[in-house]
Design a protein around this motif. Structure first.
Motif, short mmCIF file in Angstrom:
data_model
loop_
_atom_site.label_atom_id
_atom_site.label_comp_id
_atom_site.label_asym_id
_atom_site.label_seq_id
_atom_site.Cartn_x
_atom_site.Cartn_y
_atom_site.Cartn_z
N SER A 168 0.83 -1.21 0.00
CA SER A 168 0.00 0.00 0.00
C SER A 168 0.86 1.25 0.00
CB SER A 168 -0.92 0.02 1.23
OG SER A 168 -1.59 -1.20 1.35
N LEU A 169 1.94 1.24 0.79
CA LEU A 169 2.82 2.41 0.84
C LEU A 169 3.48 2.64 -0.52
CD1 LEU A 169 4.62 1.79 4.28
CD2 LEU A 169 2.83 3.48 3.80
N ALA A 170 3.90 1.53 -1.15
CA ALA A 170 4.65 1.67 -2.40
C ALA A 170 3.78 2.24 -3.52
CB ALA A 170 5.21 0.31 -2.82
N ILE A 171 2.50 1.86 -3.55
CA ILE A 171 1.66 2.35 -4.64
C ILE A 171 0.92 3.64 -4.25
CG2 ILE A 171 1.35 0.06 -5.66
CD1 ILE A 171 -1.53 0.14 -4.50
N SER A 172 1.19 4.13 -3.04
CA SER A 172 0.55 5.38 -2.63
C SER A 172 1.23 6.55 -3.33
CB SER A 172 0.68 5.56 -1.12
OG SER A 172 2.00 5.98 -0.80
N TRP A 222 5.48 8.31 2.41
CA TRP A 222 5.08 6.91 2.58
C TRP A 222 5.99 5.96 1.80
CZ3 TRP A 222 -0.89 5.81 3.01
CH2 TRP A 222 -1.35 6.37 4.21
N HIS A 223 6.49 6.44 0.68
CA HIS A 223 7.45 5.61 -0.06
C HIS A 223 8.66 5.30 0.81
CE1 HIS A 223 5.79 7.38 -4.09
NE2 HIS A 223 4.93 6.55 -3.50
N THR A 224 9.14 6.37 1.51
CA THR A 224 10.28 6.17 2.40
C THR A 224 9.96 5.12 3.46
OG1 THR A 224 10.74 8.51 2.07
CG2 THR A 224 11.94 7.40 3.84
N MET A 225 8.75 5.22 4.02
CA MET A 225 8.38 4.23 5.03
C MET A 225 8.29 2.83 4.42
SD MET A 225 5.55 6.34 7.20
CE MET A 225 5.51 5.21 8.56
#
Lengths: 328, 285, 291
Positions: B241-245, B250-253
């Motif tokens: 979910s973070l990656a496609i947000s 969020w990508h960093t997380m």
């Protein structure tokens, strides 16, 4: 994987005198058989459940028509699995095509050429690659691999095609960051460990006598491989390729992250597409309409049928066509 | 063709094989390199103590983390393990020790079939069986789906390690007049203990990295919960979910989640290898 | 078959009669290729030792001479090192790890373990047939025999046809397979497969043929045919055969070497070794075997 012809336990049953088959034995066996029937139940229930859940879709569109219908439009309540079937076939066969030769090469290298310590290091590395979660590989590919490929490979090819080879444009399409070819390449990377491991197993099955016979004729290393090792391991390697294909078919997360998720055909190499697993992941959670829900289940059933078909074919090849069974 | 040409061909082939090996091995190190590079900078104290919350939290620079995903992963995976282990080991015992039973070949076929099944189908199954019947996504449904993933792996590894324990061990037990079930539980399983545990570890690691079945069952949750009847977050599914947000923070997380998953998988892998190596060394002596 | 055996025995007797006074060539190093009894030395090992791992000896300090146009049998209890010795003669031990070979093997006066000597060349000159028949199962009968020639790039159809036919005839298999040269090598019976392997080994024209218990997996009929074949072949190629079957050694060989715990106890004309062994260990082994 290796099936022993006469299980040791069969002999155990004969060896134990009847008086020792005591109540404890009965109880223990009952518990073991009871618990283990769960796995049989699970395998049998799976297609049944999928079929029941998918039934409304098949009633609405027909089992085969749902397969060949090319439109997937939840809003219009028209569902067809064909784009995903095509997407799955392209990505998984493409990945196998890319992965097969390097993987077999690695298997040959570690079993025939590399010194023991190096073979061990390579085997560990390849096994570790198999252990890395799909989402982690997907993450790396989203932020590093896919943009890099787009800028350094797809764009130049596309620009060149516009100038020099216009006929290519319908096949490759305009490059998007997340596309069919990137998903296929990553899928290839993900099935390589399986292909390597299964080819390695097949090569390990080649009897030492076969190798020695070839050595004794005055063969070089490569000649031994070509003359004795590869012909003998051939069926095992083919079965391994099929099992790797099945892996590729079902690979979900990395593909869903990279393929761009486009439900409409025609697909182009550099453009977005979709596969059976990716559409399940993308749409299932939003499938509130009963028909939408049952259609994703139906896609799941197709995936089940294809996977089981390939697995059975692989084990058939391993059993029936293997040289060791037939000749020696 | 003279001998020199034959040797030349042998060396050319060797070169090609080395090249192919590099081609396969190098991406692994590239991936590990990137995950470590990007992942460590994403880790901070808040990452392990705060829940994710809404995107606004990250964008405004307020402390945010994945503690709820880490705890959720542990909860869901452990429950799955507890569910899968008895069934898996029993199936392994049955296939190895009760091979004369007509169930054994069937179970073997089913185990290998399930082993080859895409995990996303386990998710669909658990959805239809659990989520639909309990009225909503829940951590428990996620555990069931992961248990489906673990079950055939545990069964298969248990079977294979029990099979390689020497036959003489069973004979020794029987010659002492031990009933068969005592031979199995008191002699065979203890002798194969390390292997069985490795199998469980492998299954656990494999399931811990699975996102697909959980997306359809435990669903995910931006907030902390320990209620197993409600949706719960897990690392792999959160990573997705973070990656496609669309949010950079969020990508960093996502990289942070990746490094934790990767470290976990590598540690399990190495521990498993060490156990297997020790077993092999012991068998040799 | 019966005739051949008688002939062989006769030859053996004649040889032993001629050498009644001559010293036997046990652990002696003879620099001349021609021995006093009129035989030509084809193969000679000097202080040949094979060591497995760090300490255990496979065989140690074997010095022996193998005569041209003769069959030499290597006998002894299992684990005595006879196969280990045999495999050193065409450098098969090079393939294993943790195996060390020291000493020299001379083929026609040329050291096979010389630094410049290539093991691939050695194996073409010293062919080998194994315990279990090892045809390449996916290859046809024809291709099996032609395998060794194709390695060195022989592509000429006529040449291949000729050599395949000749080798199969030499291996006494031609009449049985000439109508089905294209069927797979694995489709033959065990005895035929072993003769196919002999044909395959002969096709590359070796000077010496090593046979490692070639009949141990065959039935008596097939065994008889192979033994008969060995008698015929010895005029073309020097044969060294490892056998666990004493009767077989006495039937097929002209010379016999007795191995015991990694040592060559004695080597001499078969007739003498069997009827009048010099060494106590040989006597004890024979009496144990035959009584």
């Amino acid at each position: 994987m290796a099936d022993v012809v006469v299980p040791a336990s069969a002999r155990a049953a004969e060896l134990i005198p009847a008086r020792y088959r005591n109540p404890g034995d009965h109880f223990f066996k009952l518990v073991v058989l009871g618990l283990s029937s769960s796995i049989i139940l699970l395998a049998v229930v799976m297609p049944v459940v999928l079929f029941i859940e998918a039934a409304p879709t098949f009633r609405a569109f027909g089992f085969m028509d749902f397969l060949t219908e090319t439109t997937w439009d939840p809003v219009a309540a028209i569902h067809g699995a064909w784009p995903f079937v095509v997407g799955t076939l392209i990505t998984s066969f493409g990945a196998l095509l890319i992965a097969a030769l390097p993987a077999i090469a690695v298997a040959i290298f570690v079993s025939e050429y590399a010194p023991k310590w190096l073979a061990r290091v390579i085997n560990y590395t390849v096994d570790l690659l198999a252990a890395i979660p799909s989402v982690v590989i997907g993450l790396w590919a989203i932020f590093n691999f896919a943009p890099m490929m787009r800028d350094l490979v797809y764009m130049p090819i596309y620009m060149w095609a516009i100038e020099e080879a216009e006929w290519l444009i319908p096949i490759i399409g305009a490059p998007s960051t997340y596309n069919l070819i990137t998903a296929t390449l990553i899928l290839a990377l993900m099935i390589v460990p399986y292909t390597v491991a299964l080819s390695r197993d097949a090569i390990a099955q080649v009897p030492v006598e076969q190798r020695e016979a070839s050595w004794a004729l005055g063969s070089t290393r490569w000649e031994v491989i070509r003359q004795a090792v590869l012909p003998y391991a051939r069926t095992g390697i083919v079965a391994g390729l099929l099992l790797s294909l099945a892996r590729g078919l079902g690979e979900t997360m990395a593909v869903a992250m990279l393929i761009g998720n486009r439900n409409r055909m025609p697909f182009t190499l550099f453009g977005p597409a979709a596969t059976m697993p990716s559409v399940i992941i993308n749409e299932f959670r939003e499938a509130v309409e009963p028909l939408h829900y049952s259609s994703t289940m139906a896609v799941g059933l197709y995936l089940f049928v294809v996977t089981i078909g390939i697995n059975l074919l692989a084990s058939y090849i391993q059993r029936k066509l293997s040289i060791s069974k037939g000749v020696l | 063709m003279n001998l020199r040409a034959r040797y030349a061909r042998d060396r050319v082939i060797e070169g090609l094989l080395v090249f192919a090996t590099l081609l396969v091995v190098v991406p692994l190190f590239v991936i590990i390199f990137y995950v470590i590079m990007n992942g460590f900078s994403a880790l901070n104290f808040a990452f392990f103590t705060e829940e994710l919350g809404s995107p606004a939290r990250a964008m405004q620079g307020r402390p945010t983390g994945l503690v709820h995903s880490i705890v959720g992963t542990i909860v869901i995976d452990l429950i799955a393990l507890v569910m899968a282990v008895p069934f898996g080991i029993a199936t392994g015992i049955m296939m190895s020790e009760y091979g004369e039973s007509p169930m054994a070949p069937v179970a073997r076929l089913m185990t290998s079939t399930l082993n080859g099944m895409p995990a996303v189908l386990m998710g669909l199954m658990a959805y239809a069986l659990v989520v639909k019947n309990t009225g909503g996504f829940s951590a428990l449904a996620g555990s069931v789906a992961l248990a489906f993933v673990m079950l055939p792996i545990i069964a298969r590894t248990t079977e294979s390690v029990l099979r390689v324990t020497p036959w003489s061990l069973r004979e020794a037990g029987m010659s002492l007049g031990l009933p068969r079930w005592r031979v199995t539980t008191a002699l065979v399983i203890p002798a194969a203990k390390a292997g069985v545990i490795t199998g469980i570890l492998i299954a656990f690691a494999r399931a811990a990295g699975e996102a697909a079945p959980l997306m359809l069952t435990s669903f995910g949750n931006n907030y902390f919960t320990l209620d197993v009847t409600s949706p719960m977050d897990t690392l792999p599914q959160r990573l997705y979910s973070l990656a496609i947000s669309p949010y950079r923070q969020w990508h960093t997380m996502g990289w942070g989640a990746a490094i934790i998953l990767l470290l976990f998988v590598m540690v399990t892998f190495i521990v498993g290898r060490v156990i297997v190596q020790r077993m092999e060394d012991r068998l040799k002596n | 078959m019966q005739n051949d055996t008688t002939d062989a025995t006769a030859t053996g007797t004649a040889t032993s009669a001629a050498t009644a006074q001559a010293p036997r060539h046990i652990a002696t190093v003879n620099d001349k290729l021609q021995t006093p009894d009129g035989n030509t030395v084809r193969l000679e090992t000097r202080d040949l030792s094979v060591r497995y791992g760090i300490s255990t000896f496979g065989v140690q300090n074997i010095s022996a001479q193998i005569y041209d146009q003769n069959v030499t049998a290597l006998i002894g209890p299992s684990g005595c090192g006879k196969s280990t010795y045999l495999r050193a003669l065409n450098r098969m031990h090079d393939l294993g790890t943790d195996i060390e070979v020291t000493g020299e093997v001379y083929l026609d006066g040329e050291n096979l373990y010389a630094p410049k000597m290539d093991p691939v060349v050695v194996r073409r000159r010293v062919g080998m047939v194994f315990q279990k028949p090892t045809p390449f199962p996916t290859k046809s009968i024809y291709d099996n025999v032609a395998a060794g020639l194709r390695l060195v790039g022989v592509r000429n159809r006529a040449t291949l046809d000729e050599v395949v036919e000749q080798s199969l005839k030499d291996a006494a298999l031609w009449d049985e397979v000439k109508d089905r040269l294209r069927s797979p090598g694995g489709s033959l019976s065990g005895g035929q497969q072993q003769r196919l392997c002999i044909a395959r080994a002969l096709a590359v024209g070796p000077e010496v043929l090593l046979m490692d218990e070639p009949t141990s997996s065959l039935d008596p009929m097939a065994t008889a045919r192979i033994e008969e074949l060995i008698q015929k072949l010895k005029h073309k190629v020097t044969i060294i055969i490892v056998t666990h079957n004493m009767q077989q050694a006495s039937r097929v060989s002209d010379y016999t070497a007795f191995f015991y715990v990694g040592e060559l106890v004695e080597l001499g004309p078969t007739q003498e070794i069997f009827s009048n062994p010099r060494e106590l260990r040989t006597q004890e082994y024979f009496s144990g075997e035959f009584s």
